[in-house]
Write a protein that holds these residues in place. Structure first.
Motif, PDB file in Angstrom:
ATOM      1  N   LYS A   1       0.705   4.655  -0.211  1.00 17.42           N
ATOM      2  CA  LYS A   1       0.690   5.181   0.703  1.00 17.42           C
ATOM      3  C   LYS A   1       0.929   5.207   1.754  1.00 17.42           C
ATOM      4  CE  LYS A   1      -3.662   8.121  -1.178  1.00 17.42           C
ATOM      5  NZ  LYS A   1      -5.545   8.198  -1.099  1.00 17.42           N
ATOM      6  N   THR A   2       1.663   4.139   2.561  1.00 14.09           N
ATOM      7  CA  THR A   2       1.956   4.105   3.639  1.00 14.09           C
ATOM      8  C   THR A   2       3.050   4.989   3.884  1.00 14.09           C
ATOM      9  OG1 THR A   2       1.274   2.115   4.461  1.00 14.09           O
ATOM     10  CG2 THR A   2       3.253   2.912   5.749  1.00 14.09           C
TER      11      THR A   2
ATOM     12  N   ARG B   1       2.006   6.241   8.815  1.00 12.01           N
ATOM     13  CA  ARG B   1       2.925   6.346   7.526  1.00 12.01           C
ATOM     14  C   ARG B   1       4.488   6.173   8.320  1.00 12.01           C
ATOM     15  NH1 ARG B   1      -1.186   6.157   5.255  1.00 12.01           N
ATOM     16  NH2 ARG B   1      -2.079   8.294   4.499  1.00 12.01           N
TER      17      ARG B   1
ATOM     18  N   TYR C   1       0.956  -0.956  -0.162  1.00 14.24           N
ATOM     19  CA  TYR C   1      -0.294  -0.110  -0.185  1.00 14.24           C
ATOM     20  C   TYR C   1       1.237   0.883   0.238  1.00 14.24           C
ATOM     21  CZ  TYR C   1      -3.765   3.398   1.507  1.00 14.24           C
ATOM     22  OH  TYR C   1      -4.282   4.196   1.842  1.00 14.24           O
TER      23      TYR C   1
ATOM     24  N   THR D   1       5.285   7.791   2.476  1.00 11.59           N
ATOM     25  CA  THR D   1       5.670   9.383   2.062  1.00 11.59           C
ATOM     26  C   THR D   1       6.458   9.389   0.933  1.00 11.59           C
ATOM     27  OG1 THR D   1       6.871  10.472   4.032  1.00 11.59           O
ATOM     28  CG2 THR D   1       4.522   9.913   4.478  1.00 11.59           C
TER      29      THR D   1
END
Ligand SMILES: [Zn+2]
Length: 276
Positions: free
Chosen positions: A32-33, A115, A30, A35
């Motif tokens: 978006k984890t 994040r 995934y 940055t």
């Protein structure tokens, strides 16, 4: 959301399951984890070793052998666990670090809010959130003078004030309710109304409570587990959080649950009187 005692417990677990092993591969399931640019992230870390893991407030700081630091915030539900390479990662695993000893470190996050940000070691305090973070709640770093000073300048209610990581690092909903109950302070009390005596007591309760909860591996509500998949033990020692409708352990009055700053808040209407 994991608070300081839970994040510190995760950190201690990571020291055992993730350090001193070389990373031989990384899967990002995934994107978006991360940055950073995912390909650059992988490139920078493959071949490296996690030397140690530090913590500041609720942020984990993975220190790599090539002078890079990965800032990791678990947000609502983030978790790390280790598995042998032969085992298939569980559902909701978003990042996998493969090690050279046939194990892997998996980052699992059902809510997907957590994040990871890779920066040069020494630049981690420029990362959003860390840039403005308040003092660590320990005897040496959180002083009475500091609190008296900033509280005198603010008319905010004590609960949102303590939840604000730029004022004091590490507290969240559970431990704020606990320390306010211990200190006999109403969650809606404006901070500039607190006396130096009240602030002194509150500070001591914050420091002691977080240290004691850490000693008990944190509090398990919802899904938090330590890096070994164990539950914390501190939930058995909560006096306010989760006790709405039960008698106050100090005076027997029924504990009330209300909303303060959009957060569920439990307190004793007899021991924690507004303007007391
Ligand atoms: Zn009471």
């Amino acid at each position: 959301m994991p608070e300081l005692p839970e994040v510190e417990t995760v950190r201690r677990g990571l020291l055992k399951i993730a350090t001193d092993r070389q990373i031989v591969g990384i899967d990002v399931l995934y994107g978006k984890t991360i940055t950073n640019d995912v390909e650059l992230f992988k490139e920078a870390l493959i071949g490296q070793t996690i030397n140690t893991v530090d913590r500041r407030g609720k942020y984990l700081l993975f220190r790599f052998s090539n002078q890079l630091t990965m800032v990791s915030h678990l947000r609502m539900e983030g978790k790390y666990f280790n598995l042998p390479e032969s085992e298939v990662p569980r559902k909701h695993t978003h990042v996998v670090f493969h090690f050279n000893d046939q194990t892997k470190l998996c980052y699992n996050d059902t809510r997907k809010f957590g994040r990871m940000t890779l920066v040069k070691t020494g630049e981690e305090m420029q990362v959003a959130g860390l840039k403005t973070i308040g003092p660590e709640p320990t005897d040496t770093t959180l002083t009475v003078e500091y609190l008296v000073n900033i509280m005198a300048k603010s008319r905010r209610e004590i609960k949102p004030f303590l939840l604000d990581q730029s004022k004091v690092a590490g507290l969240g909903n559970i431990y704020v309710d606990e320390v306010l109950w211990m200190s006999r302070i109403n969650p809606l009390e404006p901070v500039n109304h607190l006396t130096t005596q009240q602030i002194t007591k509150l500070r001591a309760n914050i420091i002691n409570e977080l240290a004691t909860a850490t000693k008990h591996h944190g509090t398990t509500v919802h899904s938090y587990t330590t890096a070994f998949g164990d539950a914390g033990e501190f939930q058995n020692q909560l006096h306010a959080y989760g006790n709405a409708g039960k008698p106050c352990e100090r005076c027997g009055t029924t504990m009330i649950k209300t909303k303060v700053a959009q957060r569920g808040t439990t307190y004793c209407p007899h021991c924690q009187v507004l303007g007391a």
